[in-house]
Design an enzyme around this catalytic site. Structure first.
Site, mmCIF file in Angstrom:
data_model
loop_
_atom_site.group_PDB
_atom_site.id
_atom_site.type_symbol
_atom_site.label_atom_id
_atom_site.label_comp_id
_atom_site.label_asym_id
_atom_site.label_seq_id
_atom_site.Cartn_x
_atom_site.Cartn_y
_atom_site.Cartn_z
ATOM 1 N N SER A 135 0.869 -1.167 0.000
ATOM 2 C CA SER A 135 0.000 0.000 0.000
ATOM 3 C C SER A 135 0.911 1.224 0.000
ATOM 4 O O SER A 135 1.735 1.382 0.907
ATOM 5 C CB SER A 135 -0.868 -0.024 1.260
ATOM 6 O OG SER A 135 -1.582 1.180 1.376
ATOM 7 N N LYS A 161 -1.030 -1.118 -4.466
ATOM 8 C CA LYS A 161 -2.234 -0.333 -4.132
ATOM 9 C C LYS A 161 -1.789 1.085 -3.863
ATOM 10 O O LYS A 161 -0.818 1.305 -3.142
ATOM 11 C CB LYS A 161 -2.910 -0.960 -2.908
ATOM 12 C CG LYS A 161 -3.762 -0.030 -2.059
ATOM 13 C CD LYS A 161 -4.468 -0.822 -0.959
ATOM 14 C CE LYS A 161 -4.596 -0.021 0.326
ATOM 15 N NZ LYS A 161 -5.159 -0.831 1.427
ATOM 16 N N LYS A 163 -3.010 5.044 -2.684
ATOM 17 C CA LYS A 163 -4.049 5.835 -2.029
ATOM 18 C C LYS A 163 -4.513 6.915 -3.000
ATOM 19 O O LYS A 163 -3.690 7.499 -3.710
ATOM 20 C CB LYS A 163 -3.491 6.481 -0.762
ATOM 21 C CG LYS A 163 -3.099 5.470 0.310
ATOM 22 C CD LYS A 163 -4.332 4.832 0.938
ATOM 23 C CE LYS A 163 -3.962 3.890 2.063
ATOM 24 N NZ LYS A 163 -5.145 3.264 2.685
ATOM 25 N N ASP A 188 -7.179 2.876 -3.075
ATOM 26 C CA ASP A 188 -7.902 2.945 -1.797
ATOM 27 C C ASP A 188 -8.212 4.413 -1.502
ATOM 28 O O ASP A 188 -7.298 5.231 -1.382
ATOM 29 C CB ASP A 188 -7.027 2.340 -0.687
ATOM 30 C CG ASP A 188 -7.746 2.238 0.649
ATOM 31 O OD1 ASP A 188 -8.905 2.685 0.759
ATOM 32 O OD2 ASP A 188 -7.134 1.703 1.603
ATOM 33 N N GLU A 213 -10.987 0.420 -3.297
ATOM 34 C CA GLU A 213 -11.258 0.165 -1.881
ATOM 35 C C GLU A 213 -11.940 1.362 -1.224
ATOM 36 O O GLU A 213 -11.478 2.495 -1.362
ATOM 37 C CB GLU A 213 -9.919 -0.149 -1.203
ATOM 38 C CG GLU A 213 -10.015 -0.705 0.206
ATOM 39 C CD GLU A 213 -8.624 -1.058 0.762
ATOM 40 O OE1 GLU A 213 -7.692 -1.325 -0.043
ATOM 41 O OE2 GLU A 213 -8.464 -1.058 1.988
ATOM 42 N N ASP A 238 -13.518 -1.944 3.264
ATOM 43 C CA ASP A 238 -12.574 -2.007 4.380
ATOM 44 C C ASP A 238 -13.292 -1.446 5.612
ATOM 45 O O ASP A 238 -13.917 -2.202 6.370
ATOM 46 C CB ASP A 238 -11.309 -1.200 4.007
ATOM 47 C CG ASP A 238 -10.315 -1.019 5.136
ATOM 48 O OD1 ASP A 238 -10.608 -1.400 6.275
ATOM 49 O OD2 ASP A 238 -9.206 -0.461 4.903
ATOM 50 N N LYS A 262 -9.238 -6.821 8.316
ATOM 51 C CA LYS A 262 -8.219 -6.359 9.261
ATOM 52 C C LYS A 262 -8.655 -6.886 10.613
ATOM 53 O O LYS A 262 -9.753 -6.575 11.081
ATOM 54 C CB LYS A 262 -8.163 -4.831 9.307
ATOM 55 C CG LYS A 262 -7.538 -4.206 8.079
ATOM 56 C CD LYS A 262 -7.528 -2.704 8.183
ATOM 57 C CE LYS A 262 -6.945 -2.095 6.919
ATOM 58 N NZ LYS A 262 -7.285 -0.665 6.818
ATOM 59 N N GLY A 290 -3.604 -4.056 6.290
ATOM 60 C CA GLY A 290 -2.544 -3.696 7.229
ATOM 61 C C GLY A 290 -2.845 -2.355 7.874
ATOM 62 O O GLY A 290 -3.641 -1.570 7.357
HETATM 63 O O1 OSB Z 1 -7.060 1.811 4.555
HETATM 64 O O2 OSB Z 1 -5.829 0.107 4.373
HETATM 65 C C1 OSB Z 1 -6.023 1.235 4.851
HETATM 66 C C2 OSB Z 1 -2.990 2.291 6.909
HETATM 67 C C3 OSB Z 1 -3.608 2.952 7.954
HETATM 68 C C4 OSB Z 1 -4.963 3.078 7.956
HETATM 69 C C5 OSB Z 1 -5.729 2.549 6.907
HETATM 70 C C6 OSB Z 1 -5.129 1.857 5.876
HETATM 71 C C7 OSB Z 1 -3.736 1.760 5.863
HETATM 72 C C8 OSB Z 1 -2.980 1.133 4.788
HETATM 73 C C9 OSB Z 1 -1.605 0.651 5.132
HETATM 74 O O3 OSB Z 1 -3.365 1.071 3.642
HETATM 75 C C10 OSB Z 1 -1.389 -0.770 4.909
HETATM 76 C C11 OSB Z 1 -0.059 -1.165 5.491
HETATM 77 O O4 OSB Z 1 0.020 -1.499 6.689
HETATM 78 O O5 OSB Z 1 0.927 -1.140 4.750
HETATM 79 MG MG MG Z 2 -8.201 0.596 3.243
#
Ligand code: OSB
Ligand code: MG
Length: 369
Positions: A135, A161, A163, A188, A213, A238, A262, A290
């Site tokens: 991510s 992925k 953001k 995401d 996402e 999510d 998660k 994560g």
């Molecule tokens: O939306 O998946 C998410 C990190 C913090 C809060 C929300 C998210 C995330 C990530 C990080 O996408 C995933 C990672 O731990 O690498």
């Molecule tokens: Mg997410």
């Protein structure tokens, strides 16, 4: 498993690189660790609540408070046959799922150690290797993002992925697809859009995304179902899936075609397994999300990802992407094929570095019977 005491610790760990989502930038983590001491066994858990109540209502200070006042006292002194027996002991407390998960997961680890089997086996997993994605947060420039993607692809990661948010989406996806037309790519939004953006979101369909996402509200799956009917791309939920009933409702409504599990968001391993099974019955794949975890939470994510319906690469990646030095030994490493080899030892297979944790601790509280 007679639970004798529970120790809570807050440790501070700076991230190797900042992580930015549609709700803000994180440069350093305040991590809440739980250490459960049982007669003859012990286990660690990580509370994935963030530094602020932005991803969810919970944040580290509410989690600390609810654990020390309610959750830890509800289980200390009890003699549990299995870790999952803590769930009814917590049921009087509403919500606070990340806090509950940290204690429940520590108990699963203790149970696996007591039984002398790997945690993944206790959870019912079967994979000897798990598939990894990354991510990648919002960067200061698109070129910086492309550089990061290049690095992660070279490291072997199987899925990228990124953001997105209004102003950092179609333009960015366009640049990525120009350079890498065929990689497994998803995005995401962390709830950055509303239904008035539907025409804009339809443009995402051009990029052959594995999934989009959580485009809409964190507490919604009804409107997501409406959006899903308008899009060719598959929606993955999510934030809005808190438990097995949510998963069932979202699938029945056809609000998504993929679910990100998660373990903290859904209150622990027991509920995560339940959601996994429901999705499997509906022939909907899941993957492991994560939360910028330290090695403790990361090791639990590795174990969970071995279940058979974790069919897509997760956001479970190498320790070194986050930390100069992780608190487990060995650190979590990813092969050039983009996989993590699942340990075969009892417990998680990742030893917790007590000495380092002691040095990083800024707050500590012990709950005894
Ligand atoms: O939306 O998946 C998410 C990190 C913090 C809060 C929300 C998210 C995330 C990530 C990080 O996408 C995933 C990672 O731990 O690498
Ligand atoms: Mg997410």
């Amino acid at each position: 498993m007679k639970i004798e005491s529970i120790t809570l610790r807050e440790i501070h760990m700076p991230l190797v690189h900042f992580f930015e989502t549609s709700f803000g930038r994180t440069t350093s983590r305040r991590i809440l660790l739980v250490h459960v001491h049982c007669a003859g066994s012990e286990g660690w858990g990580e509370c994935v609540a963030g530094e602020d109540p932005f991803y969810s209502e919970e944040w580290i200070d509410t989690a600390w408070s609810v654990m020390t006042r309610y959750l830890a006292p509800a289980v200390v002194g009890h003699d549990l046959g299995r870790a999952r027996e803590c769930v009814p002991l917590f049921s009087r407390v509403r919500g606070n799922r990340m806090a509950k998960a940290a204690i429940e997961n520590a108990l699963w680890e203790a149970e696996s150690l007591e039984k002398g089997i790997p945690l993944w086996k206790l959870l019912g997993g079967s994979r000897s290797e798990i598939a990894c994605g990354v991510s990648i947060g919002i960067q200061d420039s698109v070129d910086q993002l492309l550089g990061k993607i290049e690095t992660e692809l070279a490291a072997g990661y199987q899925r990228i992925k990124v953001k997105v948010k209004p102003g950092w989406d179609v333009n960015v996806l366009e640049r990525i697809r120009l350079r890498w037309p065929d990689i497994l790519l998803s995005c995401d939004a962390n709830s950055a859009y509303t239904m008035s953006d539907v025409e804009h979101l339809k443009m995402f369909d051009r990029f052959n995304l594995l999934m989009i996402e959580q485009p809409l509200w964190n507490d919604d799956f009804y409107v997501h179902a409406r959006l899903q009917r308008e899009l060719k791309s598959t929606i993955c939920l999510d934030e809005s899936i808190h438990n097995a009933r949510d998963a069932e409702a979202a699938l029945e409504l056809r609000a998504c075609g993929i679910i990100n599990i998660k373990v903290g968001r859904v209150s622990g391993f027991s509920e995560a397994l339940h959601i996994h099974d429901i999705c499997q019955t509906h022939d909907v794949p899941v993957w492991c999300g994560g939360m910028l975890e330290s090695g403790v939470g990361r090791a639990h994510n590795v174990a969970l990802s071995t279940l058979s319906n974790f069919k897509l690469p997760g956001d479970v990646s190498a320790s070194k992407r986050y930390w100069k030095e992780d608190i487990v030994d060995p650190e979590v490493v990813v092969s050039p094929q983009g996989t993590i080899k699942v340990p075969t030892q009892a417990g998680t297979g990742f030893r917790v570095r007590n000495d380092l944790i002691e040095k990083l601790t800024v707050r500590k509280e012990v709950v005894r019977g």
